[in-house]
Design a protein around this motif. Sequence first.
Motif, PDB file in Angstrom:
ATOM      1  N   ALA A 173      13.367  -0.974  13.945  1.00 23.31           N
ATOM      2  CA  ALA A 173      13.980  -2.237  13.545  1.00 23.31           C
ATOM      3  C   ALA A 173      14.670  -2.143  12.189  1.00 23.31           C
ATOM      4  O   ALA A 173      15.448  -3.033  11.827  1.00 23.31           O
ATOM      5  CB  ALA A 173      12.920  -3.342  13.499  1.00 23.31           C
ATOM      6  N   ARG A 174      14.406  -1.091  11.452  1.00 24.38           N
ATOM      7  CA  ARG A 174      14.979  -0.922  10.116  1.00 24.38           C
ATOM      8  C   ARG A 174      15.046   0.569   9.819  1.00 24.38           C
ATOM      9  O   ARG A 174      14.078   1.293  10.064  1.00 24.38           O
ATOM     10  CB  ARG A 174      14.097  -1.623   9.079  1.00 24.38           C
ATOM     11  CG  ARG A 174      14.795  -1.970   7.781  1.00 24.38           C
ATOM     12  CD  ARG A 174      15.671  -3.194   7.927  1.00 24.38           C
ATOM     13  NE  ARG A 174      15.995  -3.760   6.636  1.00 24.38           N
ATOM     14  CZ  ARG A 174      16.736  -4.846   6.493  1.00 24.38           C
ATOM     15  NH1 ARG A 174      17.202  -5.476   7.544  1.00 24.38           N
ATOM     16  NH2 ARG A 174      17.002  -5.312   5.295  1.00 24.38           N
ATOM     17  N   LYS A 175      16.145   1.055   9.285  1.00 20.16           N
ATOM     18  CA  LYS A 175      16.235   2.453   8.910  1.00 20.16           C
ATOM     19  C   LYS A 175      15.665   2.644   7.508  1.00 20.16           C
ATOM     20  O   LYS A 175      15.905   1.821   6.624  1.00 20.16           O
ATOM     21  CB  LYS A 175      17.687   2.925   8.950  1.00 20.16           C
ATOM     22  CG  LYS A 175      18.282   3.000  10.341  1.00 20.16           C
ATOM     23  CD  LYS A 175      19.699   3.553  10.295  1.00 20.16           C
ATOM     24  CE  LYS A 175      20.274   3.675  11.693  1.00 20.16           C
ATOM     25  NZ  LYS A 175      21.660   4.206  11.680  1.00 20.16           N
ATOM     26  N   PRO A 176      14.896   3.712   7.282  1.00 18.36           N
ATOM     27  CA  PRO A 176      14.418   3.980   5.920  1.00 18.36           C
ATOM     28  C   PRO A 176      15.588   4.107   4.956  1.00 18.36           C
ATOM     29  O   PRO A 176      16.633   4.679   5.285  1.00 18.36           O
ATOM     30  CB  PRO A 176      13.671   5.313   6.067  1.00 18.36           C
ATOM     31  CG  PRO A 176      13.256   5.350   7.505  1.00 18.36           C
ATOM     32  CD  PRO A 176      14.379   4.687   8.253  1.00 18.36           C
ATOM     33  N   GLY A 177      15.418   3.540   3.770  1.00 10.80           N
ATOM     34  CA  GLY A 177      16.462   3.586   2.760  1.00 10.80           C
ATOM     35  C   GLY A 177      16.372   4.827   1.899  1.00 10.80           C
ATOM     36  O   GLY A 177      15.443   5.645   2.013  1.00 10.80           O
ATOM     37  N   ARG A 178      17.336   4.958   0.987  1.00  9.95           N
ATOM     38  CA  ARG A 178      17.426   6.143   0.131  1.00  9.95           C
ATOM     39  C   ARG A 178      16.196   6.315  -0.760  1.00  9.95           C
ATOM     40  O   ARG A 178      15.771   7.449  -1.030  1.00  9.95           O
ATOM     41  CB  ARG A 178      18.693   6.026  -0.736  1.00  9.95           C
ATOM     42  CG  ARG A 178      18.942   7.195  -1.662  1.00  9.95           C
ATOM     43  CD  ARG A 178      20.287   7.048  -2.362  1.00  9.95           C
ATOM     44  NE  ARG A 178      20.370   5.806  -3.129  1.00  9.95           N
ATOM     45  CZ  ARG A 178      19.954   5.682  -4.385  1.00  9.95           C
ATOM     46  NH1 ARG A 178      19.410   6.714  -5.015  1.00  9.95           N
ATOM     47  NH2 ARG A 178      20.079   4.537  -5.018  1.00  9.95           N
TER      48      ARG A 178
ATOM     49  N   LEU B 106       0.827  -1.195   0.000  1.00 11.91           N
ATOM     50  CA  LEU B 106       0.000   0.000   0.000  1.00 11.91           C
ATOM     51  C   LEU B 106       0.863   1.248   0.000  1.00 11.91           C
ATOM     52  O   LEU B 106       0.452   2.293  -0.519  1.00 11.91           O
ATOM     53  CB  LEU B 106      -0.910   0.007   1.236  1.00 11.91           C
ATOM     54  CG  LEU B 106      -1.685  -1.290   1.524  1.00 11.91           C
ATOM     55  CD1 LEU B 106      -2.438  -1.165   2.840  1.00 11.91           C
ATOM     56  CD2 LEU B 106      -2.626  -1.618   0.382  1.00 11.91           C
ATOM     57  N   VAL B 107       2.066   1.147   0.604  1.00 10.71           N
ATOM     58  CA  VAL B 107       2.883   2.331   0.865  1.00 10.71           C
ATOM     59  C   VAL B 107       4.277   2.192   0.256  1.00 10.71           C
ATOM     60  O   VAL B 107       4.683   1.121  -0.160  1.00 10.71           O
ATOM     61  CB  VAL B 107       3.037   2.554   2.387  1.00 10.71           C
ATOM     62  CG1 VAL B 107       1.676   2.689   3.060  1.00 10.71           C
ATOM     63  CG2 VAL B 107       3.842   1.420   3.049  1.00 10.71           C
ATOM     64  N   ASN B 108       4.981   3.351   0.248  1.00 10.76           N
ATOM     65  CA  ASN B 108       6.418   3.465  -0.024  1.00 10.76           C
ATOM     66  C   ASN B 108       6.742   3.569  -1.513  1.00 10.76           C
ATOM     67  O   ASN B 108       6.117   2.944  -2.356  1.00 10.76           O
ATOM     68  CB  ASN B 108       7.219   2.319   0.611  1.00 10.76           C
ATOM     69  CG  ASN B 108       8.668   2.720   0.850  1.00 10.76           C
ATOM     70  OD1 ASN B 108       8.998   3.907   0.838  1.00 10.76           O
ATOM     71  ND2 ASN B 108       9.533   1.746   1.069  1.00 10.76           N
ATOM     72  N   ARG B 109       7.752   4.382  -1.762  1.00  9.26           N
ATOM     73  CA  ARG B 109       8.301   4.714  -3.072  1.00  9.26           C
ATOM     74  C   ARG B 109       7.456   5.771  -3.791  1.00  9.26           C
ATOM     75  O   ARG B 109       7.982   6.545  -4.573  1.00  9.26           O
ATOM     76  CB  ARG B 109       8.486   3.481  -3.974  1.00  9.26           C
ATOM     77  CG  ARG B 109       9.371   2.382  -3.358  1.00  9.26           C
ATOM     78  CD  ARG B 109      10.832   2.790  -3.332  1.00  9.26           C
ATOM     79  NE  ARG B 109      11.693   1.855  -2.628  1.00  9.26           N
ATOM     80  CZ  ARG B 109      12.196   0.744  -3.137  1.00  9.26           C
ATOM     81  NH1 ARG B 109      11.882   0.388  -4.369  1.00  9.26           N
ATOM     82  NH2 ARG B 109      12.997  -0.014  -2.423  1.00  9.26           N
ATOM     83  N   GLY B 110       6.159   5.810  -3.561  1.00  5.30           N
ATOM     84  CA  GLY B 110       5.307   6.841  -4.131  1.00  5.30           C
ATOM     85  C   GLY B 110       5.242   8.072  -3.237  1.00  5.30           C
ATOM     86  O   GLY B 110       5.770   8.085  -2.124  1.00  5.30           O
ATOM     87  N   PRO B 111       4.540   9.140  -3.701  1.00  4.61           N
ATOM     88  CA  PRO B 111       4.606  10.428  -3.020  1.00  4.61           C
ATOM     89  C   PRO B 111       3.674  10.617  -1.830  1.00  4.61           C
ATOM     90  O   PRO B 111       3.841  11.578  -1.076  1.00  4.61           O
ATOM     91  CB  PRO B 111       4.251  11.419  -4.135  1.00  4.61           C
ATOM     92  CG  PRO B 111       3.355  10.635  -5.050  1.00  4.61           C
ATOM     93  CD  PRO B 111       3.884   9.223  -5.018  1.00  4.61           C
TER      94      PRO B 111
END
Length: 282
Positions: A77-82, A38-43
């Motif tokens: 538990a995980r850092k957001p990536g570039r 549902l989420v991530n990579r989009g705006p």
Amino acid sequence: MALYLIGDVQGCDSALQHLLDTISFSPSRDTIYLLGDLVNRGPDSAGVLRRLMAYGQSAQCLLGNHDLHLLAAAHGARKPGRKDTLEGVLNAPDRTALLDWLRQQRLAIQLQHQGSEYLMVHAGILPGWSATKTMALASEVESVLCSAGLPEFLHQMYGNTPAGWSDALTGVERLRVIVNALTRLRFCTPQGEMEFSVTDGPAAAPAGYLPWFEVPGRQTADACVAFGHWSTLGWLGRTDVLSLDTGCVWGGALSALKLGESRQAAHELIQVPCPQAQRPGD
């Protein structure tokens, strides 16, 4: 009443709005099944989550690997990536409500419609798992996601081992295999050993591996399995397999499949073009 299966949205809320307008979606009448990521990579991941929350039971949602990544980032538990675009959720004033809703979503959905059985997951199903077993194993992870043990689980969730399933697995290793199959799987051996390094289409299968849905004798062959996750595979419409990730976030299309109103009626594929939010390889 109409039922629609929708592929990976990945934070592209404007594309989702366009698609829902195109199909004249009414939450008082219709039901949409979103196949994860549902989420991530989009705006606008926060906008997607707020929209789906507002639809209530009219939006039935699966968790994909990017949705679990958001939960992992939120719990340290995980850092957001570039390439990640999770800040809109992580910094939202309604962050707690968004994340609480997300953790309650499913890892597998089973649907009986007009005499046909549909089994929905984000990525894939191991060949030795029946539909009944898939639902039971998904429920094991769903229970942990809704529990006080969520942060501890997220810190141990990542990893490619064990590579295959055994009924003797227990604890975090058991849960990790379930998560990896349902949210990350593309290729496996006929014995169910998973491979995660190759993300290209079926022609790129490593030696000894097959697309999971091509394994002879897989136990879910009698159901129609619908999934997303594999944008390099794209749309695939078979009687036993429906692939609906058509690369919205990469500038492809966002796809909805309207299920036929009878066993004899054909499904209808509806697609809307999407602006490119990410470039492959960037």
